[in-house]
Motif scaffolding. Structure first.
Motif, short mmCIF file in Angstrom:
data_model
loop_
_atom_site.label_atom_id
_atom_site.label_comp_id
_atom_site.label_asym_id
_atom_site.label_seq_id
_atom_site.Cartn_x
_atom_site.Cartn_y
_atom_site.Cartn_z
N LEU A 224 0.84 -1.14 -0.09
CA LEU A 224 -0.13 0.16 -0.39
C LEU A 224 0.81 1.76 0.24
O LEU A 224 0.52 2.12 -0.86
N ALA A 225 2.37 1.30 0.79
CA ALA A 225 2.83 1.91 0.51
C ALA A 225 3.89 2.50 -0.54
O ALA A 225 3.66 3.82 -1.06
N ARG A 226 4.02 1.62 -1.20
CA ARG A 226 4.19 2.05 -2.43
C ARG A 226 3.65 2.12 -3.43
O ARG A 226 3.98 3.23 -4.65
N SER A 227 2.06 1.64 -3.10
CA SER A 227 1.72 2.46 -4.26
C SER A 227 0.62 3.16 -4.47
O SER A 227 0.38 4.15 -5.28
N ARG A 228 1.14 4.14 -2.72
CA ARG A 228 0.09 5.39 -3.18
C ARG A 228 1.56 6.21 -3.39
O ARG A 228 0.99 6.86 -4.25
N THR A 229 2.67 6.19 -4.06
CA THR A 229 3.69 6.60 -4.28
C THR A 229 3.46 6.83 -5.66
O THR A 229 3.03 7.64 -6.32
N SER A 230 3.26 5.15 -6.02
CA SER A 230 3.21 5.18 -7.75
C SER A 230 2.24 5.92 -7.95
O SER A 230 1.49 6.26 -9.03
N VAL A 231 0.49 5.95 -7.37
CA VAL A 231 -0.74 6.16 -7.59
C VAL A 231 -0.26 7.82 -7.81
O VAL A 231 -0.24 8.70 -9.01
N LEU A 232 0.24 8.24 -6.82
CA LEU A 232 0.84 9.93 -7.35
C LEU A 232 1.03 9.87 -8.47
O LEU A 232 0.91 11.07 -9.15
N GLU A 233 2.32 9.37 -9.05
CA GLU A 233 3.26 9.45 -10.01
C GLU A 233 2.66 9.61 -11.14
O GLU A 233 2.41 10.24 -11.75
N GLN A 234 1.37 8.42 -11.49
CA GLN A 234 0.97 8.63 -12.11
C GLN A 234 -0.53 9.13 -12.79
O GLN A 234 -0.83 9.79 -14.01
N GLU A 235 -0.83 10.11 -11.83
CA GLU A 235 -1.98 10.68 -11.70
C GLU A 235 -1.06 11.77 -11.23
O GLU A 235 -2.33 13.04 -10.96
N SER A 236 -0.53 12.49 -11.12
CA SER A 236 0.43 13.62 -11.19
C SER A 236 -0.74 15.40 -11.58
O SER A 236 -0.61 16.16 -11.50
N GLY A 237 -0.84 14.71 -12.81
CA GLY A 237 -1.85 15.67 -13.52
C GLY A 237 -3.11 16.33 -13.90
O GLY A 237 -4.00 16.94 -14.13
N LYS A 238 -3.43 14.94 -12.45
CA LYS A 238 -5.26 15.88 -11.85
C LYS A 238 -5.55 16.05 -11.18
O LYS A 238 -4.42 16.99 -10.25
N GLU A 239 -6.45 16.92 -11.04
CA GLU A 239 -7.11 18.27 -9.41
C GLU A 239 -6.88 17.34 -8.60
O GLU A 239 -6.03 18.25 -8.16
N TRP A 240 -7.41 15.72 -8.52
CA TRP A 240 -6.98 16.05 -7.16
C TRP A 240 -5.85 15.56 -6.78
O TRP A 240 -5.25 15.60 -5.44
N VAL A 241 -4.92 15.27 -7.69
CA VAL A 241 -3.76 14.98 -7.05
C VAL A 241 -3.22 16.89 -6.79
O VAL A 241 -2.72 17.26 -5.72
N ARG A 242 -3.45 17.46 -7.37
CA ARG A 242 -2.21 19.01 -7.29
C ARG A 242 -3.57 19.43 -5.47
O ARG A 242 -2.90 20.98 -4.99
N GLU A 243 -4.62 19.26 -4.94
CA GLU A 243 -4.96 19.68 -4.00
C GLU A 243 -4.59 18.75 -3.05
O GLU A 243 -4.11 19.70 -2.05
N ILE A 244 -3.93 17.51 -3.12
CA ILE A 244 -2.75 17.64 -1.90
C ILE A 244 -1.90 17.71 -1.93
O ILE A 244 -1.69 17.53 -0.80
N VAL A 245 -1.37 17.73 -3.09
CA VAL A 245 0.16 18.38 -2.96
C VAL A 245 -0.34 20.09 -2.39
O VAL A 245 1.03 20.29 -2.06
N GLN A 246 -1.06 21.44 -2.76
CA GLN A 246 -0.92 22.25 -1.97
C GLN A 246 -1.40 21.79 -0.55
O GLN A 246 -0.87 22.70 -0.29
N ALA A 247 -2.64 21.23 0.06
CA ALA A 247 -2.85 21.26 1.43
C ALA A 247 -1.80 20.80 1.87
O ALA A 247 -1.59 21.25 2.98
N GLN A 248 -0.70 19.67 1.79
CA GLN A 248 1.06 19.46 2.38
C GLN A 248 1.30 20.46 2.25
O GLN A 248 2.13 20.80 3.35
N GLY A 249 1.61 21.26 1.33
CA GLY A 249 2.52 22.56 0.79
C GLY A 249 2.06 23.35 2.39
O GLY A 249 2.87 24.71 2.73
N VAL A 250 0.13 23.66 2.10
CA VAL A 250 -0.17 24.76 3.13
C VAL A 250 0.23 24.15 4.41
O VAL A 250 0.80 25.25 5.08
N ARG A 251 -0.30 23.38 4.71
CA ARG A 251 0.50 22.36 6.55
C ARG A 251 1.43 22.60 6.77
O ARG A 251 2.21 22.65 8.07
N HIS A 252 2.80 22.47 5.50
CA HIS A 252 3.86 22.23 6.08
C HIS A 252 4.77 24.32 5.89
O HIS A 252 6.41 24.12 6.39
N GLY A 253 4.16 24.55 5.43
CA GLY A 253 3.97 26.55 5.08
C GLY A 253 4.18 26.48 6.27
O GLY A 253 3.84 26.76 7.42
#
Length: 253
Positions: A224-253
């Motif tokens: 599951l841990a390895r699959s999560r990374t692969s999902v993000l890589e293959q879905e990198s152009g999708k809106e839901w991935v950008r939302e996750i990346v933005q949310a993590q950026g806000v959280r760590h900012g």
């Protein structure tokens, strides 16, 4: 669409899979570590010495669960490969490919611990025994799937090609399992049986089963841990991935 098919397709949705795996992974890793620690302590400290092999037998608490997992992981990989080939479900492609390195790791540990155990028992690190040879073939099949998947740039095509190889290699799984029954080998037969009494003392059996449970949980957590990374890589152009990346950026900012 029936309830089972609806659940299957919903779980196969990358956003749903990502969120569920993110929730499960920490709990699975924690459970595997806790159960594994108890199983190892019971096997290495509490279990009595064997009347023939003395304390040398204790390597079974690593060797045997990893050997079981080497077969289970291949069946899991092949099952997802079949789903990926027939129904083209992306998550099954990812699960099949990410389970291959984990299965290869368990197979390598099986061969290594078997060699360590075989030296004092058989007087040699390696022999071309049917069980050992078929287990080595299993490792090569895992490496073949990993290598083929890495050799093709397009991830979907790579997964499809590697899935075909994984499906062809499934014929080796029953060979590994039944090799001690089909041929005369140095390797001992099964001592733990699902049907009928096991030929191992209860004081040794329960730590072994705990270790088997821990390795199974660890396998699913790792996949599951390895699959999560692969999902993000293959879905990198999708809106839901950008939302996750933005949310993590806000959280760590």
């Amino acid at each position: 669409m029936n309830t089972l098919s609806l659940w299957f397709h919903k779980f196969g949705s990358p956003p749903t899979f990502y969120r569920l795996s993110r929730l499960l992974c920490p709990w699975l890793f924690a459970a595997a570590c806790l159960i594994g620690a108890v199983g190892l302590y019971a096997g290495l400290v509490l279990a009595p010495a064997d009347y023939q092999q003395s304390d040398a037998y204790r390597i079974i608490f690593i060797h045997v669960p990893c050997a079981w997992m080497s077969l289970f992981a291949y069946i899991f990989m092949a099952a997802n490969a079949f789903i990926a080939v027939v129904w083209r479900i992306k998550i099954s492609e990812i699960l099949a490919m990410t389970s291959a390195p984990v299965g290869a790791m368990f197979t390598a540990v099986t061969l290594l611990t078997g060699a360590i155990w075989g030296k004092p028992m058989w007087g040699t690190w390696w022999t071309w025994d049917a069980r050992l040879t078929s287990e080595l073939v299993l490792l090569f099949l895992y490496l073949g799937v990993i290598g083929l998947y890495s050799a093709i740039e397009d991830r979907r095509q790579a997964a499809r090609a590697a899935s075909f190889l994984g499906l062809i290699g499934i014929v080796n799984v029953p060979i590994v399992h039944f090799s001690v029954n089909w041929w005369n080998t140095l390797h001992q037969g099964s001592t733990v049986r699902l049907l009928g009494p096991s030929r191992i003392d209860a004081s040794m059996l329960w730590p072994l089963l705990l270790m088997a449970l821990a390795t199974h949980i660890w396998f699913f957590a790792s996949v599951l841990a390895r699959s999560r990374t692969s999902v993000l890589e293959q879905e990198s152009g999708k809106e839901w991935v950008r939302e996750i990346v933005q949310a993590q950026g806000v959280r760590h900012g």
